[in-house]
Design an enzyme around this catalytic site. Structure first.
Site, PDB file in Angstrom:
ATOM      1  N   ASP A 178       0.848  -1.205   0.000  1.00 20.47           N
ATOM      2  CA  ASP A 178       0.000   0.000   0.000  1.00 20.47           C
ATOM      3  C   ASP A 178       0.879   1.249   0.000  1.00 20.47           C
ATOM      4  OD1 ASP A 178       0.795  -0.518   2.734  1.00 20.47           O
ATOM      5  OD2 ASP A 178      -0.815   0.797   3.451  1.00 20.47           O
ATOM      6  N   GLU A 222      -0.097  -0.978   5.876  1.00 19.39           N
ATOM      7  CA  GLU A 222       0.952  -0.408   6.725  1.00 19.39           C
ATOM      8  C   GLU A 222       0.744   1.081   6.930  1.00 19.39           C
ATOM      9  OE1 GLU A 222       4.713   1.269   8.163  1.00 19.39           O
ATOM     10  OE2 GLU A 222       3.642   1.808   6.345  1.00 19.39           O
TER      11      GLU A 222
HETATM   12  N1  BES Z   1       8.598   3.135   5.594  1.00 15.46           N
HETATM   13  C1  BES Z   1       7.953   3.994   6.523  1.00 15.46           C
HETATM   14  C2  BES Z   1       8.692   4.079   7.844  1.00 15.46           C
HETATM   15  C3  BES Z   1      10.046   4.718   7.783  1.00 15.46           C
HETATM   16  C4  BES Z   1      10.308   5.788   6.968  1.00 15.46           C
HETATM   17  C5  BES Z   1      11.047   4.231   8.573  1.00 15.46           C
HETATM   18  C6  BES Z   1      11.578   6.345   6.925  1.00 15.46           C
HETATM   19  C7  BES Z   1      12.285   4.786   8.544  1.00 15.46           C
HETATM   20  C8  BES Z   1      12.571   5.842   7.713  1.00 15.46           C
HETATM   21  C9  BES Z   1       6.544   3.501   6.743  1.00 15.46           C
HETATM   22  O1  BES Z   1       5.888   3.183   5.543  1.00 15.46           O
HETATM   23  C10 BES Z   1       5.727   4.582   7.375  1.00 15.46           C
HETATM   24  O2  BES Z   1       5.490   5.576   6.751  1.00 15.46           O
HETATM   25  N2  BES Z   1       5.281   4.348   8.611  1.00 15.46           N
HETATM   26  C11 BES Z   1       4.365   5.199   9.261  1.00 15.46           C
HETATM   27  C12 BES Z   1       3.744   4.378  10.343  1.00 15.46           C
HETATM   28  C13 BES Z   1       2.356   4.744  10.727  1.00 15.46           C
HETATM   29  C14 BES Z   1       1.404   4.944   9.608  1.00 15.46           C
HETATM   30  C15 BES Z   1       1.822   3.768  11.730  1.00 15.46           C
HETATM   31  C16 BES Z   1       5.089   6.406   9.839  1.00 15.46           C
HETATM   32  O3  BES Z   1       6.238   6.311  10.253  1.00 15.46           O
HETATM   33  O4  BES Z   1       4.479   7.477   9.852  1.00 15.46           O
HETATM   34 MN    MN Z   2       7.070   2.048   4.341  1.00 11.28          MN
HETATM   35 MN    MN Z   3       5.193   5.109   4.612  1.00 13.61          MN
END
Ligand code: BES
Ligand code: MN
Ligand code: MN
Length: 454
Positions: free
Chosen positions: A88, A153
């Site tokens: 997604d 996610e």
């Molecule tokens: N891939 C990201 C997380 C991420 C980004 C980790 C950059 C390290 C560096 C993930 O898809 C994401 O965006 N996670 C969300 C989590 C939330 C929706 C629960 C976030 O971090 O905002």
């Molecule tokens: Mn991600």
């Molecule tokens: Mn993300």
């Protein structure tokens, strides 16, 4: 191994053509109107797994979006690795700022441009392709492989926890490998051993039961927009410390060793500020930029609205004003506990003339993964072989809540073999992914399987 590497090098361009197909599917998990595209995208991932040669693949329906599972378990007595990723993507707005349409991928300057390019379609694809290279070239894998690719996610993985708990046996493995984080710098192999958690809230302030003429009533009635802003202003002090009582109680202090390690990475504040287009950086007093982002909790307003926001002027006291805001958490803060502290604090500072409603949207636990685990060491070695540079170990500020679930339910570590760059505009217009890193990622994944099987 040489045959596998040659196979990957020879198919470099084909991988990009296939990735483009994947990126054309608008799999925005938060949009109701993309529900059909989510199924289409899950089916696409399953087809790619089947074509790669996995012996069993399945799309599981959930209350939300489908989960894609795949496996090849032909290596008796060898370890099992579970690759996790998400198909997604984030919404595309503001659409007018995209230089090319978000779901019409193009290759320009050695990068592929499209929503989901780096987060996370491009990154998860590397593991499907490395497995494919092995199976096409030799008919077998050096170890056992499972894939778990979810479609929720970006909305907090509401269905995944239950899926993992009820499918413990299916998902049994020795380690999880995830490519959904960032390289510290272009071309530098990087393993991320810590991520922040999250607590996401929405607050709605209601004053009068309808919008009021601001001349007839202004001065006599509490204005929800003014009140909301005042409340938000009371969340930080002038040193950027969060003012909520007990907010920092469970924060794990940085060790001197870790502070030293961060320093050795030599981040330039000036370059960092320039990269995001600001004159200077701001944050919690007493901490460096990397400490602030990686190891300190923060609170940010994500959106704020209320009253009249159209063109021109309209003189009113709005009936309502709202904001979405989130806290990034660090070990050992608990998302639910933090949400309650913040909620209680907001209630305690709200003036009597308004009603305040706080809704908990979602949350996730922060994580630190074990550096001394065999999987981490192997991953560092594998990346070094592919990138031909020394691997650096970092923490990051983003969140991947499922990692805590893997640790508590499956009792396995997660290796974060990130391949993106924070500057690749994830969650923002003009997302892209460096194709050099895409290619090096496929090689790293192949080297990892080879090394981890030994
Ligand atoms: N891939 C990201 C997380 C991420 C980004 C980790 C950059 C390290 C560096 C993930 O898809 C994401 O965006 N996670 C969300 C989590 C939330 C929706 C629960 C976030 O971090 O905002
Ligand atoms: Mn991600
Ligand atoms: Mn993300």
């Amino acid at each position: 191994m040489e045959r596998i590497i040659n196979h990957i090098n020879e198919n470099k361009d084909n991988y990009v053509i296939e990735l483009k197909e994947f990126l054309r599917i608008p799999s925005i998990s938060t949009n109701e109107e993309n529900k059909g595209d989510m199924q289409k995208c899950a089916d696409y991932v399953e087809r790619k797994m089947r074509e790669a040669g996995l012996s069993k693949t399945k799309v599981f329906q959930t209350e939300g979006h489908p989960i894609v599972y795949g496996e090849w378990l032909g290596a008796k007595g060898k370890p099992t690795v579970l690759f996790y990723g998400h198909y997604d993507v984030q919404p595309v707005d503001p659409i007018e700022l995209w230089q090319t349409p978000p779901f019409e991928p193009v290759v320009k300057d050695g990068k592929i441009w499209a929503r989901g390019a780096t987060d996370d379609k491009g990154q998860l694809f590397v593991h499907i392709k490395s497995v494919e290279a092995y199976l096409k070239e030799t008919g077998e894998l050096p170890l056992n492989v499972k894939f778990l690719i979810e479609g929720e996610e970006e909305i907090g993985s509401p269905s995944l926890g239950k899926f993992i708990s009820t499918n413990k046996n299916l998902l049994k493995c020795d380690t999880v490998v995830i490519s959904d984080t960032s390289l510290f710098q272009p071309g530098i192999p990087t393993l991320t051993y810590g991520l922040r958690g999250l607590s996401y809230l929405e607050v709605e302030v209601t004053g009068p039961d309808r919008d009021l003429h601001s001349g007839s009533y202004g001065g006599a009635v509490a204005n929800p927009a003014n009140v909301l802003i005042e409340m938000i202003a009371k969340l930080h002090d002038k040193n950027n410390k969060i003012m909520i009582p007990h907010f920092y109680d469970d924060v794990l202090k940085l060790t001197n060793q870790e502070r030293e390690n961060f320093k050795k990475l030599k981040l330039s504040d000036k370059a960092f500020a320039k990269e995001v287009g600001v004159k200077e950086l701001t944050g919690e007093k007493g901490f460096t930029t990397l400490e602030r982002i990686w190891a300190r909790p923060t609170l940010d307003v994500n959106g704020i609205w209320g009253g009249f926001t159209g063109k021109g002027a309209k003189t009113i006291i709005p009936s309502k004003a709202s904001a979405k805001f989130s806290m990034r958490l660090v070990p050992n803060q608990e998302p639910k506990k933090i949400a309650k502290l913040v909620c209680d604090y907001l209630m305690s500072i709200a003036p009597k003339g308004v009603k305040v409603k706080v809704t908990n949207l979602h949350g996730g636990y922060p994580v630190i993964t074990p550096l001394e685990h065999k999987a981490t060491k192997t991953a560092a070695k594998a990346m070094e072989k592919a990138f031909k540079k020394k691997t650096v170990f970092i923490r990051e500020g983003g969140s991947i809540p499922v990692i805590a679930t893997f640790a508590t339910i499956l009792k396995v570590p997660s290796v974060m073999m990130g391949l993106g760059l924070n500057s690749e505009n994830l969650h923002s217009p003009n997302e892209h992914f460096d194709l050099k890193h895409f290619h090096l990622g496929i090689l790293s994944s192949a080297y990892f399987m080879d090394e981890f099987s030994k």
